[in-house]
Design a protein around this motif. Structure first.
Motif, PDB file in Angstrom:
ATOM      1  N   SER A   1       0.797  -1.221   0.000  1.00  0.00           N
ATOM      2  CA  SER A   1       0.000   0.000   0.000  1.00  0.00           C
ATOM      3  C   SER A   1       0.832   1.275   0.000  1.00  0.00           C
ATOM      4  O   SER A   1       0.387   2.285  -0.497  1.00  0.00           O
ATOM      5  CB  SER A   1      -0.922   0.012   1.213  1.00  0.00           C
ATOM      6  N   THR A   2       2.023   1.215   0.569  1.00  0.00           N
ATOM      7  CA  THR A   2       2.791   2.460   0.652  1.00  0.00           C
ATOM      8  C   THR A   2       3.853   2.563  -0.435  1.00  0.00           C
ATOM      9  O   THR A   2       4.622   3.507  -0.467  1.00  0.00           O
ATOM     10  CB  THR A   2       3.484   2.591   2.026  1.00  0.00           C
ATOM     11  N   ALA A   3       3.885   1.604  -1.294  1.00  0.00           N
ATOM     12  CA  ALA A   3       4.905   1.645  -2.341  1.00  0.00           C
ATOM     13  C   ALA A   3       4.692   2.845  -3.260  1.00  0.00           C
ATOM     14  O   ALA A   3       3.590   3.352  -3.404  1.00  0.00           O
ATOM     15  CB  ALA A   3       4.854   0.374  -3.159  1.00  0.00           C
ATOM     16  N   THR A   4       5.762   3.281  -3.832  1.00  0.00           N
ATOM     17  CA  THR A   4       5.670   4.375  -4.795  1.00  0.00           C
ATOM     18  C   THR A   4       5.482   3.791  -6.190  1.00  0.00           C
ATOM     19  O   THR A   4       6.340   3.107  -6.703  1.00  0.00           O
ATOM     20  CB  THR A   4       6.962   5.210  -4.762  1.00  0.00           C
ATOM     21  N   LEU A   5       4.345   4.099  -6.755  1.00  0.00           N
ATOM     22  CA  LEU A   5       4.053   3.550  -8.083  1.00  0.00           C
ATOM     23  C   LEU A   5       4.376   4.566  -9.159  1.00  0.00           C
ATOM     24  O   LEU A   5       3.830   5.660  -9.170  1.00  0.00           O
ATOM     25  CB  LEU A   5       2.575   3.180  -8.175  1.00  0.00           C
ATOM     26  N   SER A   6       5.244   4.195 -10.037  1.00  0.00           N
ATOM     27  CA  SER A   6       5.550   5.084 -11.153  1.00  0.00           C
ATOM     28  C   SER A   6       4.583   4.778 -12.291  1.00  0.00           C
ATOM     29  O   SER A   6       3.894   3.772 -12.281  1.00  0.00           O
ATOM     30  CB  SER A   6       6.978   4.862 -11.619  1.00  0.00           C
ATOM     31  N   PHE A   7       4.564   5.664 -13.274  1.00  0.00           N
ATOM     32  CA  PHE A   7       3.743   5.404 -14.463  1.00  0.00           C
ATOM     33  C   PHE A   7       4.140   4.065 -15.075  1.00  0.00           C
ATOM     34  O   PHE A   7       3.308   3.273 -15.488  1.00  0.00           O
ATOM     35  CB  PHE A   7       3.947   6.511 -15.504  1.00  0.00           C
TER      36      PHE A   7
ATOM     37  N   ASN B   1     -10.848  13.390 -19.366  1.00  0.00           N
ATOM     38  CA  ASN B   1     -10.502  14.804 -19.397  1.00  0.00           C
ATOM     39  C   ASN B   1      -9.773  15.232 -18.123  1.00  0.00           C
ATOM     40  O   ASN B   1     -10.115  16.222 -17.482  1.00  0.00           O
ATOM     41  CB  ASN B   1     -11.773  15.643 -19.603  1.00  0.00           C
ATOM     42  N   CYS B   2      -8.793  14.427 -17.777  1.00  0.00           N
ATOM     43  CA  CYS B   2      -8.027  14.719 -16.560  1.00  0.00           C
ATOM     44  C   CYS B   2      -6.534  14.638 -16.898  1.00  0.00           C
ATOM     45  O   CYS B   2      -6.161  14.338 -18.029  1.00  0.00           O
ATOM     46  CB  CYS B   2      -8.388  13.731 -15.457  1.00  0.00           C
ATOM     47  N   SER B   3      -5.703  14.896 -15.927  1.00  0.00           N
ATOM     48  CA  SER B   3      -4.267  14.820 -16.169  1.00  0.00           C
ATOM     49  C   SER B   3      -3.837  13.358 -16.248  1.00  0.00           C
ATOM     50  O   SER B   3      -4.560  12.462 -15.812  1.00  0.00           O
ATOM     51  CB  SER B   3      -3.510  15.518 -15.040  1.00  0.00           C
ATOM     52  N   VAL B   4      -2.657  13.150 -16.780  1.00  0.00           N
ATOM     53  CA  VAL B   4      -2.127  11.782 -16.875  1.00  0.00           C
ATOM     54  C   VAL B   4      -1.925  11.204 -15.471  1.00  0.00           C
ATOM     55  O   VAL B   4      -2.178  10.034 -15.213  1.00  0.00           O
ATOM     56  CB  VAL B   4      -0.804  11.770 -17.686  1.00  0.00           C
ATOM     57  N   ARG B   5      -1.519  12.042 -14.551  1.00  0.00           N
ATOM     58  CA  ARG B   5      -1.330  11.569 -13.179  1.00  0.00           C
ATOM     59  C   ARG B   5      -2.665  11.113 -12.572  1.00  0.00           C
ATOM     60  O   ARG B   5      -2.749  10.065 -11.942  1.00  0.00           O
ATOM     61  CB  ARG B   5      -0.723  12.675 -12.310  1.00  0.00           C
ATOM     62  N   GLU B   6      -3.712  11.922 -12.795  1.00  0.00           N
ATOM     63  CA  GLU B   6      -5.030  11.526 -12.286  1.00  0.00           C
ATOM     64  C   GLU B   6      -5.510  10.233 -12.945  1.00  0.00           C
ATOM     65  O   GLU B   6      -6.129   9.393 -12.304  1.00  0.00           O
ATOM     66  CB  GLU B   6      -6.050  12.645 -12.522  1.00  0.00           C
ATOM     67  N   ALA B   7      -5.181  10.095 -14.228  1.00  0.00           N
ATOM     68  CA  ALA B   7      -5.551   8.868 -14.936  1.00  0.00           C
ATOM     69  C   ALA B   7      -4.850   7.672 -14.307  1.00  0.00           C
ATOM     70  O   ALA B   7      -5.453   6.611 -14.098  1.00  0.00           O
ATOM     71  CB  ALA B   7      -5.187   8.980 -16.417  1.00  0.00           C
ATOM     72  N   ALA B   8      -3.582   7.855 -13.987  1.00  0.00           N
ATOM     73  CA  ALA B   8      -2.803   6.772 -13.368  1.00  0.00           C
ATOM     74  C   ALA B   8      -3.393   6.404 -12.010  1.00  0.00           C
ATOM     75  O   ALA B   8      -3.534   5.224 -11.672  1.00  0.00           O
ATOM     76  CB  ALA B   8      -1.353   7.210 -13.211  1.00  0.00           C
ATOM     77  N   GLU B   9      -3.766   7.420 -11.246  1.00  0.00           N
ATOM     78  CA  GLU B   9      -4.349   7.159  -9.924  1.00  0.00           C
ATOM     79  C   GLU B   9      -5.699   6.458 -10.054  1.00  0.00           C
ATOM     80  O   GLU B   9      -6.025   5.552  -9.297  1.00  0.00           O
ATOM     81  CB  GLU B   9      -4.486   8.476  -9.143  1.00  0.00           C
ATOM     82  N   PHE B  10      -6.468   6.888 -11.062  1.00  0.00           N
ATOM     83  CA  PHE B  10      -7.771   6.269 -11.304  1.00  0.00           C
ATOM     84  C   PHE B  10      -7.606   4.784 -11.643  1.00  0.00           C
ATOM     85  O   PHE B  10      -8.293   3.921 -11.096  1.00  0.00           O
ATOM     86  CB  PHE B  10      -8.486   6.997 -12.451  1.00  0.00           C
TER      87      PHE B  10
END
Ligand code: ZN
Length: 262
Positions: A2-8, A80-89
């Motif tokens: 859960s706390t790992a850092t996920l890159s694109f 219609n969101c940022s790439v970061r938001e897409a990744a989080e989604f």
């Protein structure tokens, strides 16, 4: 986890573009190694204009978008969101969590440059510029230019245009066409004496048994290639009886079961 850092890159490694499609309501049909359907972004170009190449994790739209990208780009455009938001989604939807690394600010682009095959008849133009700004403005990356042997012509009869080599079905270099980089007319120019309706552009690169897309503009072939779609050819001018004949011969020779005119 859960706390790992996920890159694109990690998200793309763990979630395929096929898995991401239903998350944003996209249903496509399988055609060989591709998935095709109506473009969920522009809805233009018919029911096969949108193509996903799962093996490469990328999509391309032959309709109004005339562009493509990876799973993150796709989801960001649909939502219609940022790439970061897409990744989080995507991460949240499939149950992986973690924050994206700040260091990874750009989405890697799929590009696997391959040298032009070596059996040229005409000598390739050595002076073409693959990374000229006018070519980049068309949406064509230097790697794609490298694959096709294309580039901005600073001199010669194609001067000021994107020069694209034209080969016969055996891969022999026949001529260069000059594609407009802005709104110059005509859009395509050819050396005098060359008959554009005697060749189907990119026909020599089509794999045996592939279904193919047939475009009206060689630029479409380059743009599609940039987004993982390699089974695209194009007419080089008017669709004359001769041009249709050349296409038919190509289809016979390569066992092309079906085509999509785009
Ligand atoms: Zn589209």
């Amino acid at each position: 986890m859960s706390t790992a850092t996920l890159s694109f890159a990690e998200i793309k490694q763990r979630v395929s573009i096929e898995q991401a499609l239903p998350l944003v309501g996209i249903a496509l049909k399988k055609y060989g190694l591709q998935l095709r359907g109506v473009c969920p972004i522009c809805k233009d170009g018919g029911d096969r204009a949108f193509v996903v190449t799962p093996a490469k994790g990328v999509y391309y739209c032959f309709g109004k978008c005339r562009t493509g990208g990876d799973m993150l780009t796709l989801v960001s455009r649909i939502k219609n969101c940022s790439v970061r938001e897409a990744a989080e989604f995507i991460a949240a939807s499939v149950g992986i969590s973690g924050k994206r690394s700040e260091a990874e600010a750009t989405v890697p682009r799929d590009s696997s440059p391959q040298p032009l095959s070596g059996k040229e008849g005409l000598k390739p133009l050595e002076y073409l510029l693959s990374s000229h700004e006018a070519v980049q403005a068309l949406g064509v990356a230097a790697e794609t230019c490298g694959h096709f042997g294309a580039g901005f012509a600073p001199k010669g009869i194609m001067r000021g245009r994107l020069a694209i080599p034209i080969h016969d079905r055996a891969g022999t270099l026949l001529a260069y066409c000059g594609r407009a980089v802005k709104d110059e007319t005509p859009t395509l120019i050819f050396p005098s004496g060359f008959r554009p309706d005697t060749v189907i552009f990119n026909g020599h690169r089509i794999e045996q048994g592939d279904t193919i897309y047939v475009a009206r503009d060689p630029l479409q072939v380059l743009l599609a290639f940039e987004h993982g779609v390699t089974n695209v050819v194009s007419f080089l001018g008017d669709i004359t009886v001769d041009a249709l004949h050349v296409l038919t011969v190509l289809m016979d020779e390569k066992d092309v079961p079906s085509i999509d005119l785009i």
